[in-house]
Design a protein around this motif. Structure first.
Motif, mmCIF file in Angstrom:
data_model
loop_
_atom_site.group_PDB
_atom_site.id
_atom_site.type_symbol
_atom_site.label_atom_id
_atom_site.label_comp_id
_atom_site.label_asym_id
_atom_site.label_seq_id
_atom_site.Cartn_x
_atom_site.Cartn_y
_atom_site.Cartn_z
ATOM 1 N N PRO A 31 0.828 -1.204 0.000
ATOM 2 C CA PRO A 31 0.000 0.000 0.000
ATOM 3 C C PRO A 31 0.862 1.255 0.000
ATOM 4 O O PRO A 31 1.905 1.312 0.663
ATOM 5 C CB PRO A 31 -0.797 -0.118 1.304
ATOM 6 N N ALA A 32 0.434 2.212 -0.762
ATOM 7 C CA ALA A 32 1.175 3.476 -0.837
ATOM 8 C C ALA A 32 0.932 4.255 0.440
ATOM 9 O O ALA A 32 -0.206 4.610 0.764
ATOM 10 C CB ALA A 32 0.709 4.280 -2.042
ATOM 11 N N GLY A 33 1.966 4.506 1.183
ATOM 12 C CA GLY A 33 1.856 5.230 2.447
ATOM 13 C C GLY A 33 2.750 6.444 2.430
ATOM 14 O O GLY A 33 3.487 6.696 1.475
ATOM 15 N N PRO A 34 2.703 7.224 3.479
ATOM 16 C CA PRO A 34 3.556 8.414 3.547
ATOM 17 C C PRO A 34 5.026 8.029 3.633
ATOM 18 O O PRO A 34 5.393 7.034 4.256
ATOM 19 C CB PRO A 34 3.086 9.099 4.841
ATOM 20 N N THR A 35 5.842 8.809 2.982
ATOM 21 C CA THR A 35 7.280 8.568 3.014
ATOM 22 C C THR A 35 7.850 9.001 4.368
ATOM 23 O O THR A 35 7.172 9.644 5.172
ATOM 24 C CB THR A 35 7.977 9.342 1.896
ATOM 25 N N PHE A 36 9.102 8.628 4.579
ATOM 26 C CA PHE A 36 9.747 9.008 5.835
ATOM 27 C C PHE A 36 9.828 10.528 5.961
ATOM 28 O O PHE A 36 9.630 11.082 7.044
ATOM 29 C CB PHE A 36 11.149 8.402 5.894
ATOM 30 N N LEU A 37 10.079 11.219 4.847
ATOM 31 C CA LEU A 37 10.153 12.681 4.888
ATOM 32 C C LEU A 37 8.798 13.284 5.247
ATOM 33 O O LEU A 37 8.731 14.241 6.032
ATOM 34 C CB LEU A 37 10.626 13.211 3.536
ATOM 35 N N ARG A 39 6.439 11.858 7.057
ATOM 36 C CA ARG A 39 6.199 11.614 8.475
ATOM 37 C C ARG A 39 7.063 12.521 9.349
ATOM 38 O O ARG A 39 6.642 12.954 10.424
ATOM 39 C CB ARG A 39 6.462 10.146 8.809
ATOM 40 N N ALA A 40 8.285 12.811 8.874
ATOM 41 C CA ALA A 40 9.158 13.703 9.630
ATOM 42 C C ALA A 40 8.588 15.119 9.663
ATOM 43 O O ALA A 40 8.608 15.786 10.713
ATOM 44 C CB ALA A 40 10.559 13.701 9.033
ATOM 45 N N LEU A 41 8.075 15.586 8.539
ATOM 46 C CA LEU A 41 7.485 16.931 8.497
ATOM 47 C C LEU A 41 6.228 17.003 9.364
ATOM 48 O O LEU A 41 5.987 18.002 10.034
ATOM 49 C CB LEU A 41 7.153 17.306 7.052
ATOM 50 N N GLN A 42 5.431 15.924 9.345
ATOM 51 C CA GLN A 42 4.232 15.900 10.184
ATOM 52 C C GLN A 42 4.615 15.911 11.665
ATOM 53 O O GLN A 42 3.989 16.620 12.472
ATOM 54 C CB GLN A 42 3.406 14.651 9.865
ATOM 55 N N SER A 43 5.639 15.162 12.030
ATOM 56 C CA SER A 43 6.100 15.152 13.424
ATOM 57 C C SER A 43 6.651 16.509 13.828
ATOM 58 O O SER A 43 6.462 16.956 14.967
ATOM 59 C CB SER A 43 7.161 14.067 13.621
ATOM 60 N N ASP A 172 -5.186 19.510 4.388
ATOM 61 C CA ASP A 172 -3.945 19.076 3.764
ATOM 62 C C ASP A 172 -3.114 20.287 3.371
ATOM 63 O O ASP A 172 -3.552 21.151 2.601
ATOM 64 C CB ASP A 172 -4.241 18.224 2.525
ATOM 65 N N LEU A 173 -1.909 20.344 3.920
ATOM 66 C CA LEU A 173 -0.952 21.407 3.578
ATOM 67 C C LEU A 173 0.268 20.757 2.953
ATOM 68 O O LEU A 173 1.341 20.669 3.548
ATOM 69 C CB LEU A 173 -0.566 22.202 4.829
ATOM 70 N N GLY A 174 0.087 20.263 1.739
ATOM 71 C CA GLY A 174 1.171 19.548 1.085
ATOM 72 C C GLY A 174 1.370 18.191 1.744
ATOM 73 O O GLY A 174 0.432 17.397 1.858
ATOM 74 N N PRO A 175 2.579 17.904 2.213
ATOM 75 C CA PRO A 175 2.848 16.592 2.827
ATOM 76 C C PRO A 175 2.325 16.459 4.248
ATOM 77 O O PRO A 175 2.382 15.370 4.813
ATOM 78 C CB PRO A 175 4.377 16.510 2.805
ATOM 79 N N VAL A 176 1.838 17.530 4.848
ATOM 80 C CA VAL A 176 1.378 17.476 6.233
ATOM 81 C C VAL A 176 -0.099 17.823 6.291
ATOM 82 O O VAL A 176 -0.674 18.378 5.342
ATOM 83 C CB VAL A 176 2.183 18.441 7.138
ATOM 84 N N GLY A 177 -0.711 17.478 7.398
ATOM 85 C CA GLY A 177 -2.111 17.789 7.623
ATOM 86 C C GLY A 177 -2.322 18.273 9.037
ATOM 87 O O GLY A 177 -1.634 17.840 9.970
ATOM 88 N N ILE A 178 -3.298 19.162 9.210
ATOM 89 C CA ILE A 178 -3.602 19.700 10.528
ATOM 90 C C ILE A 178 -5.070 20.086 10.559
ATOM 91 O O ILE A 178 -5.609 20.607 9.581
ATOM 92 C CB ILE A 178 -2.696 20.913 10.860
ATOM 93 N N THR A 179 -5.728 19.797 11.668
ATOM 94 C CA THR A 179 -7.141 20.143 11.795
ATOM 95 C C THR A 179 -7.283 21.645 12.058
ATOM 96 O O THR A 179 -6.346 22.286 12.556
ATOM 97 C CB THR A 179 -7.789 19.363 12.947
#
Length: 331
Positions: A31-37, A39-43, A172-179
C-alpha cells in the motif's frame, strides 16, 4: 557514541527500504503510504504545536522563579484547574453549556485570580516571615498534592473532552495535515507568546519584571515596588497556565492529573532555555516539544518524553547555563 548516532538513522532507512522489498518478493501489494520525509514533516508540525502549549504554561513558571527564586511544584495544578473550569462551563450536564471560547476566557480570568490569591494569601506572608527556599519548595509539593486531589474529588478519574471540535477533518498542507482546531491553537499560542514578549520589552511593568528578575535588591533600591511586580507575575502565570490547560485539553484529553504530567516537560523547557529567562523558557519548550514528537519516528511513542529529557541532558553537558542563559561566576 558517534557510531551509535550514525547507526540509528541507517537502521531506520533500512527498515523503510527493506520492508516493501520483502512484501514485493512475496507477491503482496504494497500500500502506498507516507514517506519518511512526510512523516518527519508531520512530526515537526506536531512538535511545534506541542512546544507552543508547553511554552505557554512554562513562561509563567519561569517568571515566578526569576522574580522570587521559588520552584513552584504546584504550577501543574494551575494548568489542570484551568482545563477543568473550562470543562464544567462548557458541558451541558454539569454546567451552563457555554461555548468553549467563552469558557476558556472565564477559565483564564479565574486562573489568573487564583494565582494572585495564592501569592497574596500564602507566598507573600511566608516570604515576609523569612521562610527558606527549601521549605517553600516542600510547601509547593504539599499544595500540589492538595489541589490535585481536590480536582480528583470534583472532576473524577474518568477522562473527558470538550463539546466542540472533538472530531474534525484535517486540512492538507502539502505533505502534512492539521485540523482547524490544532491550527487555531498553534496560531493563538504563538500570538500569546509574542504578546508576552512585547509586554516584557515595551511596557513599564515588563521592564520592572525584567529588573526584579535580574537583581531584586537593586530594583527595590531603584524605587520599584517589588511586591506589586511579584503579584503581577503570579497573576500572569496563573492566567497563562489556565490557557495552556485549555489548549492541552483540546488537543488531547482532560484528566485530573494532566498538569502534573506536563510539569516535567515545563521544567525541562525552562532549564533547557535558561533558568529565570522567559525567552529561554519559550525556546526550550519548543525544543522539548519537537524532540518529543520527532523521536516517535524511530522509537515507541511511550518514550517520547524520555528522549526530550535526554536532549536536555545533552544540551546542559555542552552549555550548562542553557540555550539563552548567562554564565555566572561561582565563588
Amino acid at each position: 557514541m558517534r557510531v551509535t548516532r550514525l547507526l540509528v538513522p541507517i537502521l531506520a532507512l533500512l527498515l523503510v527500504v527493506l520492508a516493501p522489498a520483502a512484501a514485493w518478493a512475496q507477491g503482496e501489494e504494497v500500500p502506498a503510504g507516507p514517506t519518511f520525509l512526510d512523516r518527519a514533516l508531520q512530526s515537526l508540525l506536531d512538535g511545534i504545536q506541542f512546544g507552543a502549549i508547553i511554552a505557554i504554561t512554562a513562561v509563567g513558571l519561569s517568571l515566578v522563579f526569576g522574580t522570587t527564586h521559588l520552584i513552584n511544584f504546584a504550577h501543574g495544578e494551575l494548568v489542570t484547574i484551568g482545563a477543568v473550569i473550562a470543562f464544567f462551563l462548557n458541558v451541558t450536564a454539569q454546567g451552563p453549556g457555554w461555548h468553549i471560547i467563552i469558557s476558556a476566557v472565564v477559565a483564564v480570568v479565574l486562573g489568573a485570580a487564583l494565582g494572585g490569591v495564592l501569592e497574596r494569601v500564602m507566598w507573600r506572608p511566608l516570604r515576609n516571615r523569612g521562610t527558606g527556599l527549601i521549605n517553600l519548595f516542600i510547601i509547593t509539593i504539599g499544595l500540589s498534592l492538595l489541589l490535585r486531589h481536590v480536582v480528583l474529588v470534583f472532576f473524577g478519574s474518568r477522562p473527558s473532552s470538550y463539546r466542540e471540535y472533538d472530531i474534525q477533518q484535517a486540512i492538507d498542507l502539502g505533505p502534512v495535515g492539521i485540523t482547524p482546531r490544532d491550527l487555531t491553537i498553534t496560531v493563538l499560542s504563538v500570538l500569546v507568546l509574542l504578546g508576552v514578549a512585547f509586554m516584557l520589552q515595551k511596557t513599564r511593568i515588563g521592564t520592572a519584571i525584567r529588573a526584579v528578575s535580574s537583581n531584586r535588591d537593586l530594583a527595590e533600591a531603584s524605587g520599584i515596588d517589588v511586591n506589586r511586580v511579584v503579584l503581577v507575575v503570579w497573576i500572569l502565570g496563573g492566567g497563562l497556565a489556565a490557557l495552556g490547560g485549555v489548549f492541552f485539553g483540546l488537543v488531547e484529553i482532560i484528566t485530573w492529573d494532566m498538569g502534573f504530567r506536563l510539569l516535567l516537560l515545563m521544567f525541562a523547557g525552562i532549564i533547557l532555555g535558561g533558568l529565570g529567562s522567559a525567552y529561554g523558557a519559550m525556546v526550550g519548550s519548543f525544543v522539548v516539544g519537537i524532540v518529543a514528537q520527532m523521536s516517535s519516528l524511530w522509537f515507541p511513542i511511550d518514550l517520547q518524553n524520555a528522549w526530550a529529557l535526554l536532549a536536555l541532558i545533552v544540551v546542559l553537558l555542552i552549555r550548562p547555563q542553557g540555550i539563552l542563559g548567562q554564565r555566572e561566576r561561582v565563588g
